[in-house]
Write an enzyme that holds these catalytic residues in place. Structure first.
Site, PDB file in Angstrom:
ATOM      1  N   LYS A  76       0.844  -1.199   0.000  1.00  0.00           N
ATOM      2  CA  LYS A  76       0.000   0.000   0.000  1.00  0.00           C
ATOM      3  C   LYS A  76       0.878   1.248   0.000  1.00  0.00           C
ATOM      4  O   LYS A  76       2.092   1.162   0.124  1.00  0.00           O
ATOM      5  CB  LYS A  76      -0.900  -0.005   1.236  1.00  0.00           C
ATOM      6  CG  LYS A  76      -1.994  -1.059   1.170  1.00  0.00           C
ATOM      7  CD  LYS A  76      -3.036  -0.735   2.207  1.00  0.00           C
ATOM      8  CE  LYS A  76      -4.099  -1.814   2.317  1.00  0.00           C
ATOM      9  NZ  LYS A  76      -4.901  -1.623   3.526  1.00  0.00           N
ATOM     10  N   HIS A 104       2.235   6.897   3.143  1.00  0.00           N
ATOM     11  CA  HIS A 104       1.746   8.275   3.029  1.00  0.00           C
ATOM     12  C   HIS A 104       2.414   9.190   4.049  1.00  0.00           C
ATOM     13  O   HIS A 104       3.255   8.751   4.841  1.00  0.00           O
ATOM     14  CB  HIS A 104       0.222   8.317   3.135  1.00  0.00           C
ATOM     15  CG  HIS A 104      -0.311   7.578   4.322  1.00  0.00           C
ATOM     16  ND1 HIS A 104      -0.137   8.034   5.603  1.00  0.00           N
ATOM     17  CD2 HIS A 104      -0.991   6.397   4.419  1.00  0.00           C
ATOM     18  CE1 HIS A 104      -0.713   7.178   6.439  1.00  0.00           C
ATOM     19  NE2 HIS A 104      -1.222   6.180   5.754  1.00  0.00           N
ATOM     20  N   HIS A 132       2.714   8.095   7.584  1.00  0.00           N
ATOM     21  CA  HIS A 132       3.782   7.155   7.924  1.00  0.00           C
ATOM     22  C   HIS A 132       5.113   7.892   8.083  1.00  0.00           C
ATOM     23  O   HIS A 132       5.919   7.546   8.945  1.00  0.00           O
ATOM     24  CB  HIS A 132       3.919   6.076   6.834  1.00  0.00           C
ATOM     25  CG  HIS A 132       2.751   5.136   6.784  1.00  0.00           C
ATOM     26  ND1 HIS A 132       2.026   4.901   5.634  1.00  0.00           N
ATOM     27  CD2 HIS A 132       2.173   4.367   7.741  1.00  0.00           C
ATOM     28  CE1 HIS A 132       1.064   4.033   5.891  1.00  0.00           C
ATOM     29  NE2 HIS A 132       1.126   3.694   7.165  1.00  0.00           N
TER      30      HIS A 132
HETATM   31  N1  ARG Z   1      -0.051  -0.041   9.685  1.00  0.00           N
HETATM   32  C1  ARG Z   1      -0.927   0.865  10.361  1.00  0.00           C
HETATM   33  C2  ARG Z   1      -1.413   1.935   9.394  1.00  0.00           C
HETATM   34  O1  ARG Z   1      -0.809   2.151   8.377  1.00  0.00           O
HETATM   35  C3  ARG Z   1      -0.288   1.534  11.552  1.00  0.00           C
HETATM   36  C4  ARG Z   1       0.063   0.595  12.667  1.00  0.00           C
HETATM   37  C5  ARG Z   1       0.069   1.290  13.984  1.00  0.00           C
HETATM   38  N2  ARG Z   1       0.416   0.442  15.064  1.00  0.00           N
HETATM   39  C6  ARG Z   1      -0.383  -0.423  15.669  1.00  0.00           C
HETATM   40  N3  ARG Z   1       0.126  -1.163  16.618  1.00  0.00           N
HETATM   41  N4  ARG Z   1      -1.645  -0.517  15.374  1.00  0.00           N
HETATM   42  O2  ARG Z   1      -2.375   2.604   9.681  1.00  0.00           O
END
Ligand code: ARG
Length: 578
Positions: free
Chosen positions: A138, A141, A144
């Site tokens: 994905k 963005h 991140h």
């Molecule tokens: N991968 C998730 C996203 O892009 C963020 C993860 C955040 N951490 C967690 N432990 N939920 O939104």
């Protein structure tokens, strides 16, 4: 060093009130430098004495202040006691200030400020910081990127203050999207393209198969089938998934390296599958897992027990959700890594997710959930590159580097550099970091490349520019020894402002760490740069008598060390030439 001055004032307070010196140290704060008035140096508010129980609560603050002021004395360290309305200001001996402070930076430039007594009461231990956490196939963005920058800062700061830090990247590497990706790759994928540009290729396949799935039922079925095979750990499906994951991690490692960022663990949503079963059982045993009419599994989070608020942890087909994986991940991490505190860094849209997560962990009897923290941040609007919206981290870094390189080529002050592209990259990254960390984390901001990369104004490039100028000054006068210096030559207002400002460094670190907000440190460094620039303009080294030059060099070299240390905590690599 600030400790020396605080300690000496604390000793006076200790004699007056009979409490131990240590008690008063955190109540004394160094006054921020201000242009408008010559600032006193250290301040004690009488309110803080009341708050800590030294003085009775309901008496007139002004009266208490003047009464205390009469008992305080001038001595070798305190030159003047100045009672204000509700605070007492201490003007400290400026020769001592220059001597003690610059000696302390000079002897231990790396650790200046970090061993301050102010940190004595801080809880130290093992801190797990989870940040960045992009999703495979994905978009990467702006959110991140923010998570990456902020998380790295928090990890650096915690480490600098003596914690053992574990840096975790929690990849989005499981879920239905892998059904689609797997099914899509079998038809659209190419091993060659995967080797050439893995992130791009996976993303393209994912986008295309998603589009097709909207129209084509058979693709949706193939995706569901692929995910089912994955969940059942069927070898062929699993090995394709593993390949995607490995390649992605390898690519990310390389790109994070450009940012100067590393992780101790590349974990992910896929990691905690067996723990997930344990967690669901645990919920069930405690009577916390309810099945709805639709067949989903939920946990009631309402106070009244009337399901007015609840959280779904199981789909009707028995598959897990984002939160289920997070509960399992937290429990696993506690067992495997035994952290004392855990910090999650994501945008604010996930705040309620983390509130629910922490609540469920508490309901499961995990007292340590109290020491789990979510650090939310605001959204970034308008971050794009020449090729459009941000899709890949690498594009942002390339854009920052290329634009910076262009700015450098147009600037008249640019120096001959061994590797201009590398310098441009470091400058571009500093600019991104400062833009990101300058304001309260929770606030949204608009992104604009021209503004971010400016050399003037309170930008990352300005910090770098100041640092590089200091380095250049020190290089030019490398033959002048400043092992010894005479503090009498640093009694002008510019030197004193810079010294007084440096004295605040430990307080600023403390505040940033208590609030987990980088802006205190960023603003400190920006002000330091302004003070140093004006000192640099007005206090020449070249052509000054040797003793004066020596003292000034000592001041500049110490300022340079503190600036570099602070920048590194923010995640910036200081450049020595630009
Ligand atoms: N991968 C998730 C996203 O892009 C963020 C993860 C955040 N951490 C967690 N432990 N939920 O939104």
């Amino acid at each position: 060093m600030a400790c020396f001055f605080r300690r000496s004032i604390a000793a006076q307070l200790s004699r007056i009130y009979g409490q131990h010196e240590e008690f008063f140290i955190p109540l004394l704060s160094v006054v921020p430098v201000s242009k408008k008035r010559p600032s006193p140096d250290v301040q004690l508010t009488v309110r803080s004495l009341v708050k800590s129980g030294v003085l009775p609560p309901d008496e007139d603050l002004a009266a208490q202040t003047s009464c205390l002021a009469k008992q305080l004395k001038e001595d070798g360290v305190v030159e003047d006691v100045i009672p204000g309305r509700e605070a007492i200001n201490f003007r400290i001996n400026k020769l001592l200030l220059a001597e003690k402070l610059l000696d302390s930076v000079h002897t231990e430039p790396e650790s200046f400020g970090l061993k301050s007594e102010l940190f004595r009461s801080l809880r130290r231990g093992r801190t797990l910081v989870e940040y960045s956490s992009p999703n495979i196939a994905k978009k990467f963005h702006a959110g991140h990127l923010r998570s990456t920058i902020i998380g790295n800062f928090i990890a650096n700061l915690k480490e600098a203050l003596g914690n053992e830090v574990i840096r975790v990247n929690y990849l989005g590497d499981w879920g239905m999207q892998f059904g689609l990706l797997g099914a899509g790759f079998q038809r659209l994928g190419s091993q060659e393209k995967l080797k050439e540009n893995a992130l791009q290729h996976l993303f393209e396949v994912y986008v295309q198969v998603n589009q097709e799935a909207e129209q084509d039922e058979s693709i949706r079925l193939a995706a569901a089938e692929f995910f089912r095979r994955l969940e059942q750990h069927e070898e062929q499906a699993l090995s394709l998934w593993e390949q995607f994951r490995d390649i992605t991690v390898k690519e990310y490692r390389r790109i994070y390296e450009r940012l100067g960022i590393h992780f101790d663990h590349y974990s992910g949503e896929s990691f905690h599958q067996s723990k997930m079963q344990d967690v669901l059982k645990d919920l069930q045993c405690r009577g916390l897992l309810k099945t709805t009419e639709k067949g989903t599994g939920v946990v009631d989070l309402s106070e009244a027990g009337d399901m007015s608020s609840y959280c779904t942890v199981l789909r009707s087909d028995g598959t897990s959700l984002y939160i289920t994986r997070d509960i399992a991940a937290a429990v696993d991490r506690k067992e495997l890594l035994n952290f004392d505190e855990m910090i999650y860094v994501t945008d604010k849209s996930q705040s309620s997710h983390f509130r629910q997560l922490f609540q469920i962990l508490q309901m499961l009897g995990h007292r340590w959930a109290e020491r789990c923290v979510h650090v939310p941040f605001g959204l970034v609007q308008g971050m794009s590159t020449r090729s459009g919206d941000v899709v890949f981290l690498e594009d942002v870094l390339d854009e920052a580097r290329n634009r910076m390189l262009q700015n450098m080529q147009q600037s008249k002050t640019s120096k001959e550099l061994a590797d201009p592209a590398l310098t441009a990259e470091l400058l571009g990254i500093s600019a991104l970091i400062i833009k990101d960390l300058k304001r309260p984390l929770i606030s949204d901001y608009k992104f604009n490349w021209e503004q971010v990369l400016q050399a003037q104004g309170d930008t990352g490039v300005f910090l770098q520019y100041t640092h590089a100028r200091l380095c250049s000054l020190l290089r030019t006068h490398a033959s002048v020894s400043h092992t010894h210096f005479d503090p009498h030559h640093l009694q002008d207002s510019r030197s004193l402002s810079a010294l007084q400002h440096l004295l605040r460094y430990d307080e600023v670190l403390l505040q940033s760490s208590l609030e987990l907000q980088p802006r205190h440190l960023v603003n400190f460094l920006i002000t330091l740069c302004h003070l140093v620039s004006s000192a640099h303009r007005e206090l020449p080294v070249k052509g000054s008598p040797p003793a004066v030059a020596q003292a000034r060099l000592r001041l500049f070299s110490c300022a340079c060390s503190v600036l570099a240390n602070g920048m590194r905590i923010l995640g910036i690599t200081p450049v020595e030439k630009m």
